[in-house]
Scaffold this active site. Structure first.
Site, PDB file in Angstrom:
ATOM      1  N   SER A 203      -7.354  -0.852   4.968  1.00  0.00           N
ATOM      2  CA  SER A 203      -8.057   0.094   5.830  1.00  0.00           C
ATOM      3  C   SER A 203      -7.811   1.528   5.347  1.00  0.00           C
ATOM      4  O   SER A 203      -8.504   2.455   5.758  1.00  0.00           O
ATOM      5  CB  SER A 203      -7.610  -0.073   7.279  1.00  0.00           C
ATOM      6  OG  SER A 203      -6.204  -0.030   7.353  1.00  0.00           O
TER       7      SER A 203
ATOM      8  N   ASP B 131       3.848 -10.382   1.302  1.00  0.00           N
ATOM      9  CA  ASP B 131       3.872 -11.779   0.849  1.00  0.00           C
ATOM     10  C   ASP B 131       4.008 -11.793  -0.674  1.00  0.00           C
ATOM     11  O   ASP B 131       4.087 -10.741  -1.314  1.00  0.00           O
ATOM     12  CB  ASP B 131       2.612 -12.537   1.329  1.00  0.00           C
ATOM     13  CG  ASP B 131       1.327 -11.926   0.772  1.00  0.00           C
ATOM     14  OD1 ASP B 131       1.219 -11.777  -0.462  1.00  0.00           O
ATOM     15  OD2 ASP B 131       0.419 -11.589   1.562  1.00  0.00           O
TER      16      ASP B 131
ATOM     17  N   HIS C 247       5.626  -1.769   0.238  1.00  0.00           N
ATOM     18  CA  HIS C 247       6.202  -1.973   1.579  1.00  0.00           C
ATOM     19  C   HIS C 247       7.271  -3.055   1.600  1.00  0.00           C
ATOM     20  O   HIS C 247       7.571  -3.593   2.664  1.00  0.00           O
ATOM     21  CB  HIS C 247       5.088  -2.285   2.591  1.00  0.00           C
ATOM     22  CG  HIS C 247       4.165  -1.116   2.833  1.00  0.00           C
ATOM     23  ND1 HIS C 247       2.967  -1.216   3.494  1.00  0.00           N
ATOM     24  CD2 HIS C 247       4.288   0.196   2.478  1.00  0.00           C
ATOM     25  CE1 HIS C 247       2.387  -0.011   3.548  1.00  0.00           C
ATOM     26  NE2 HIS C 247       3.177   0.845   2.933  1.00  0.00           N
TER      27      HIS C 247
END
Ligand code: OAD
Length: 234
Positions: free
Chosen positions: A177, A86, A101
């Protein structure tokens, strides 16, 4: 600073591995986030990413994004390495953002890789299936501008991210994570190079073992407090 999906969670964008609402608990990445999946069913994959584009476009940066933008204006050497696709860091006013990414908002041709300009994101998406547009140069199908499973992060992006990790004094790791490589290597690289590592995450993660401080809080709460503390110490 390294951010992951938890950075955008309080803006209403789902994480990937959240047990309840995580994208990968509701959708299978093998069907949606690989080049093979796109070859098999372009309309399914493109439609899913257009849905995510519409979702991200409707979301707004939160207090944590704003605090980082403020920090960047007083500390120009701040680098924000994000796994997020985003644009909430940029919309908050941060300019030094490195998208490891890729970006939802940079579609390109699946065949010739040229950027595809002018795609109009619908306000909402009722049908997850949507035929991708065709490249205006070669007629190939247009794909999302993100890194899929089985694809590599670009060499330039990785070189820049690794250099930041080696040079920084402090790496703040927010909302990841820490299981997707190569991004997951960055906290360990920073630590080996002598930096302090601070993790901001409500729960323990694969990053926690490398963290000098594990701050069990959320991005929208901890980042404004951190920036205020850094400001009053400078
Ligand atoms: P994950 O969904 O794996 O992890 C999100 C992390 O954010 C978890 O550790 C949560 O505990 C934490 N979290 C949740 N809410 C938070 C909040 N409000 N504040 C701070 N932390 C919070 O997402 P990532 O680690 O970013 O890649 O996932 C890495 C990559 O896996 C993604 O970029 C994506 C995915 O597959 C690709 O699509 C290539």
């Amino acid at each position: 600073m390294l951010s992951g999906a938890g950075m955008s969670a309080e803006s209403g964008i789902p994480t990937f591995r959240g047990a309840q609402n995580g994208l990968w608990s509701r959708f299978d990445p093998e069907d949606l986030a690989t080049a093979d999946a796109f070859r098999r069913d372009k309309a399914l994959v493109w439609g899913w990413y257009v849905w995510r584009m519409a979702f991200a476009r409707a979301a707004n940066p939160h207090a944590g994004h704003m605090a980082l933008a403020k920090l960047g204006s007083i500390k120009p050497d701040l680098a924000i390495i994000t796994q997020n696709v985003d644009d909430l860091h940029e919309r908050a006013g941060s300019w030094q953002v490195l998208h490891l990414h890729g970006s939802l908002f940079a579609p390109r041709c699946f065949a010739c890789a040229r950027p595809f300009e002018g795609f109009e994101i619908p306000e909402s998406v009722a049908d997850l299936r949507l035929e991708p547009p065709r490249c205006t140069h070669c007629g190939g199908y247009v794909r999302p501008g993100v890194v899929w499973f089985g694809e590599s992060v670009t060499r330039e992006a990785w070189k820049a991210a690794e250099a930041h990790a080696r040079q920084c004094d402090l790496m703040v790791v927010v909302g990841t994570s820490g299981v997707v490589h190569p991004a997951a290597l960055l906290p360990a690289i920073a630590k080996e190079s002598g930096a302090r590592v601070v993790e901001i995450n409500p729960i323990s993660s694969a990053v926690s073992g490398n963290a000098d401080l594990a701050w069990r809080s959320s991005a929208a709460i901890a980042l404004p407090a951190l920036v205020e503390a850094l400001e009053s110490n400078s």
